[in-house]
Design a protein around this motif. Sequence first.
Motif, PDB file in Angstrom:
ATOM      1  N   LYS A   4       0.880  -1.258   0.104  1.00  0.00           N
ATOM      2  CA  LYS A   4      -0.076   0.118  -0.044  1.00  0.00           C
ATOM      3  C   LYS A   4       0.933   1.139   0.115  1.00  0.00           C
ATOM      4  O   LYS A   4       1.854   1.301   0.796  1.00  0.00           O
ATOM      5  CB  LYS A   4      -0.779   0.053   1.079  1.00  0.00           C
ATOM      6  N   GLY A   5       0.459   2.074  -0.872  1.00  0.00           N
ATOM      7  CA  GLY A   5       1.149   3.223  -1.039  1.00  0.00           C
ATOM      8  C   GLY A   5       2.859   3.419  -1.750  1.00  0.00           C
ATOM      9  O   GLY A   5       3.390   4.091  -1.766  1.00  0.00           O
ATOM     10  N   ASN A   6       2.845   2.219  -2.293  1.00  0.00           N
ATOM     11  CA  ASN A   6       4.171   2.107  -2.979  1.00  0.00           C
ATOM     12  C   ASN A   6       3.892   1.709  -4.472  1.00  0.00           C
ATOM     13  O   ASN A   6       3.183   0.600  -4.836  1.00  0.00           O
ATOM     14  CB  ASN A   6       5.037   1.134  -2.476  1.00  0.00           C
ATOM     15  N   SER A   7       4.168   2.489  -5.469  1.00  0.00           N
ATOM     16  CA  SER A   7       3.864   2.239  -6.882  1.00  0.00           C
ATOM     17  C   SER A   7       4.775   1.389  -7.509  1.00  0.00           C
ATOM     18  O   SER A   7       4.673   1.125  -8.694  1.00  0.00           O
ATOM     19  CB  SER A   7       3.820   3.703  -7.517  1.00  0.00           C
ATOM     20  N   LYS A   8       5.725   0.951  -6.937  1.00  0.00           N
ATOM     21  CA  LYS A   8       6.848  -0.150  -7.231  1.00  0.00           C
ATOM     22  C   LYS A   8       6.488  -1.542  -6.575  1.00  0.00           C
ATOM     23  O   LYS A   8       6.286  -1.671  -5.689  1.00  0.00           O
ATOM     24  CB  LYS A   8       8.175   0.238  -7.120  1.00  0.00           C
ATOM     25  N   LEU A   9       7.043  -2.393  -7.511  1.00  0.00           N
ATOM     26  CA  LEU A   9       6.673  -3.868  -7.128  1.00  0.00           C
ATOM     27  C   LEU A   9       8.128  -4.027  -6.336  1.00  0.00           C
ATOM     28  O   LEU A   9       9.255  -4.159  -6.849  1.00  0.00           O
ATOM     29  CB  LEU A   9       6.722  -5.008  -8.329  1.00  0.00           C
ATOM     30  N   PRO A  10       8.011  -4.526  -5.124  1.00  0.00           N
ATOM     31  CA  PRO A  10       9.334  -4.934  -4.455  1.00  0.00           C
ATOM     32  C   PRO A  10       9.728  -6.261  -4.884  1.00  0.00           C
ATOM     33  O   PRO A  10      11.169  -6.510  -4.863  1.00  0.00           O
ATOM     34  CB  PRO A  10       9.012  -5.216  -2.933  1.00  0.00           C
ATOM     35  N   PHE A  11       9.082  -7.215  -5.280  1.00  0.00           N
ATOM     36  CA  PHE A  11       9.220  -8.720  -5.484  1.00  0.00           C
ATOM     37  C   PHE A  11       8.498  -9.203  -6.733  1.00  0.00           C
ATOM     38  O   PHE A  11       7.316  -9.133  -6.397  1.00  0.00           O
ATOM     39  CB  PHE A  11       9.343  -9.483  -4.188  1.00  0.00           C
ATOM     40  N   PHE A  12       9.031  -9.828  -7.703  1.00  0.00           N
ATOM     41  CA  PHE A  12       8.176 -10.433  -8.670  1.00  0.00           C
ATOM     42  C   PHE A  12       9.161 -11.809  -9.054  1.00  0.00           C
ATOM     43  O   PHE A  12      10.303 -11.503  -9.162  1.00  0.00           O
ATOM     44  CB  PHE A  12       8.132  -9.637  -9.710  1.00  0.00           C
ATOM     45  N   ALA A  13       8.541 -12.755  -9.216  1.00  0.00           N
ATOM     46  CA  ALA A  13       9.093 -14.013  -9.855  1.00  0.00           C
ATOM     47  C   ALA A  13       8.215 -14.759 -10.687  1.00  0.00           C
ATOM     48  O   ALA A  13       6.940 -14.713 -10.766  1.00  0.00           O
ATOM     49  CB  ALA A  13       9.471 -15.085  -8.779  1.00  0.00           C
ATOM     50  N   GLY A  14       8.688 -15.348 -11.893  1.00  0.00           N
ATOM     51  CA  GLY A  14       8.001 -16.197 -12.719  1.00  0.00           C
ATOM     52  C   GLY A  14       8.596 -17.031 -13.895  1.00  0.00           C
ATOM     53  O   GLY A  14       9.879 -16.970 -13.798  1.00  0.00           O
ATOM     54  N   GLU A  25       6.575   0.925 -15.334  1.00  0.00           N
ATOM     55  CA  GLU A  25       6.717   1.716 -14.119  1.00  0.00           C
ATOM     56  C   GLU A  25       6.623   1.293 -12.871  1.00  0.00           C
ATOM     57  O   GLU A  25       6.795   1.833 -11.760  1.00  0.00           O
ATOM     58  CB  GLU A  25       5.647   3.008 -14.494  1.00  0.00           C
ATOM     59  N   GLN A  26       6.158  -0.106 -12.862  1.00  0.00           N
ATOM     60  CA  GLN A  26       6.161  -0.616 -11.550  1.00  0.00           C
ATOM     61  C   GLN A  26       7.469  -1.252 -11.032  1.00  0.00           C
ATOM     62  O   GLN A  26       7.376  -1.914  -9.957  1.00  0.00           O
ATOM     63  CB  GLN A  26       5.019  -1.869 -11.572  1.00  0.00           C
ATOM     64  N   LEU A  27       8.382  -1.298 -12.052  1.00  0.00           N
ATOM     65  CA  LEU A  27       9.911  -1.606 -11.476  1.00  0.00           C
ATOM     66  C   LEU A  27      10.651  -0.658 -10.967  1.00  0.00           C
ATOM     67  O   LEU A  27      10.203   0.861 -11.340  1.00  0.00           O
ATOM     68  CB  LEU A  27      10.549  -2.296 -13.055  1.00  0.00           C
ATOM     69  N   SER A  28      11.567  -1.217 -10.140  1.00  0.00           N
ATOM     70  CA  SER A  28      12.490  -0.180  -9.402  1.00  0.00           C
ATOM     71  C   SER A  28      13.857  -0.680  -9.345  1.00  0.00           C
ATOM     72  O   SER A  28      13.868  -1.877  -9.496  1.00  0.00           O
ATOM     73  CB  SER A  28      11.871   0.177  -8.000  1.00  0.00           C
ATOM     74  N   ALA A  29      14.778   0.258  -9.301  1.00  0.00           N
ATOM     75  CA  ALA A  29      16.270  -0.202  -9.386  1.00  0.00           C
ATOM     76  C   ALA A  29      16.608  -1.275  -8.161  1.00  0.00           C
ATOM     77  O   ALA A  29      17.402  -2.094  -8.072  1.00  0.00           O
ATOM     78  CB  ALA A  29      17.223   0.881  -9.359  1.00  0.00           C
ATOM     79  N   GLY A  30      15.792  -1.090  -6.973  1.00  0.00           N
ATOM     80  CA  GLY A  30      16.048  -1.875  -5.919  1.00  0.00           C
ATOM     81  C   GLY A  30      15.144  -3.083  -5.738  1.00  0.00           C
ATOM     82  O   GLY A  30      15.413  -3.948  -4.792  1.00  0.00           O
ATOM     83  N   GLY A  31      14.438  -3.182  -6.839  1.00  0.00           N
ATOM     84  CA  GLY A  31      13.500  -4.495  -6.665  1.00  0.00           C
ATOM     85  C   GLY A  31      14.083  -5.883  -6.762  1.00  0.00           C
ATOM     86  O   GLY A  31      15.180  -5.810  -7.421  1.00  0.00           O
ATOM     87  N   LYS A  32      13.579  -6.838  -6.578  1.00  0.00           N
ATOM     88  CA  LYS A  32      14.350  -8.085  -6.459  1.00  0.00           C
ATOM     89  C   LYS A  32      13.519  -8.912  -7.551  1.00  0.00           C
ATOM     90  O   LYS A  32      11.947  -9.369  -7.117  1.00  0.00           O
ATOM     91  CB  LYS A  32      14.001  -8.857  -5.115  1.00  0.00           C
ATOM     92  N   TYR A  33      13.769  -9.074  -8.743  1.00  0.00           N
ATOM     93  CA  TYR A  33      13.001  -9.775  -9.777  1.00  0.00           C
ATOM     94  C   TYR A  33      13.708 -10.912 -10.342  1.00  0.00           C
ATOM     95  O   TYR A  33      14.789 -11.003 -10.697  1.00  0.00           O
ATOM     96  CB  TYR A  33      12.785  -8.599 -10.817  1.00  0.00           C
ATOM     97  N   PHE A  34      13.007 -12.219 -10.357  1.00  0.00           N
ATOM     98  CA  PHE A  34      13.613 -13.469 -10.741  1.00  0.00           C
ATOM     99  C   PHE A  34      12.705 -14.179 -11.882  1.00  0.00           C
ATOM    100  O   PHE A  34      11.499 -14.098 -11.818  1.00  0.00           O
ATOM    101  CB  PHE A  34      13.348 -14.469  -9.469  1.00  0.00           C
ATOM    102  N   LEU A  35      13.343 -14.419 -12.925  1.00  0.00           N
ATOM    103  CA  LEU A  35      12.958 -14.897 -14.129  1.00  0.00           C
ATOM    104  C   LEU A  35      13.488 -16.357 -14.363  1.00  0.00           C
ATOM    105  O   LEU A  35      14.666 -16.391 -14.493  1.00  0.00           O
ATOM    106  CB  LEU A  35      12.943 -13.949 -15.266  1.00  0.00           C
ATOM    107  N   PHE A  36      12.831 -17.404 -14.280  1.00  0.00           N
ATOM    108  CA  PHE A  36      13.078 -18.764 -14.380  1.00  0.00           C
ATOM    109  C   PHE A  36      12.849 -18.825 -15.890  1.00  0.00           C
ATOM    110  O   PHE A  36      11.646 -19.189 -16.442  1.00  0.00           O
ATOM    111  CB  PHE A  36      12.610 -19.667 -13.680  1.00  0.00           C
ATOM    112  N   CYS A  37      14.205 -19.230 -16.787  1.00  0.00           N
ATOM    113  CA  CYS A  37      13.679 -19.546 -18.395  1.00  0.00           C
ATOM    114  C   CYS A  37      14.083 -20.953 -18.458  1.00  0.00           C
ATOM    115  O   CYS A  37      15.137 -21.481 -18.171  1.00  0.00           O
ATOM    116  CB  CYS A  37      14.584 -18.442 -18.939  1.00  0.00           C
TER     117      CYS A  37
END
Length: 206
Positions: free
Chosen positions: A77-87, A104-116
């Motif tokens: 709530k109140g944060n326009s960025k996603l802190p964590f996303f994995a897929g 725009e939901q991404l941030s430089a400090g977010g943790k984003y994991f993509l399993f390919c």
Amino acid sequence: MTATVAASPVAAALADTAMAPLEAQGRLLNPVLKAATKKPGRVGFRGELALRFAPKLADEARPPELTCDQVIAIAEKGNSKLPFFAGYLLSFEHLKDVAEVLGEQLSAGGKYFLFCNNIDLLKKYQVAYNGAMFYVLPIDESTVYNELLELLYLEKSELKRLDTAGKTDAVADAALKFDVTFDNITYEEGLKLMGPVRNPNENRPV
């Protein structure tokens, strides 16, 4: 006096979070979880993220042409960025689609994991795209959830007693602390390194 239409429980839960625009665009599909988690002010999503929509024919709802599957993500709530996303992605090349859809939901400090499914099983990379850093990891027969548990040193047995929201919190909390570094490559280098796209129905019993 104009009557006001009450927001759906899901829309109300996601309001004022980075997931609200994705929900409004109809991108959060087939949810196992799309609601508040156990942490105050946090919402979780587990399901599929629509990356490309099929052309609409009249009023017929058609499945998306491309999705990021087995998504596990949180928003606050109140944060326009996603802190964590994995897929999960069938092909590394669709990292671009994920980055552009999340935008725009991404941030430089977010943790984003993509399993390919088409990168070397022995390799792990970091790829900067759209102002964010993605951890790109291989996946073979496992699931995003199981791969994350292994990557983040979480014991599956200890999470068994938790419900889906609780498990999502546990994975997200561990992911937010993740600070291991892998080989840095560009998206273009990744395209050259990736293998052929596998048939997702291959070797499945009929």
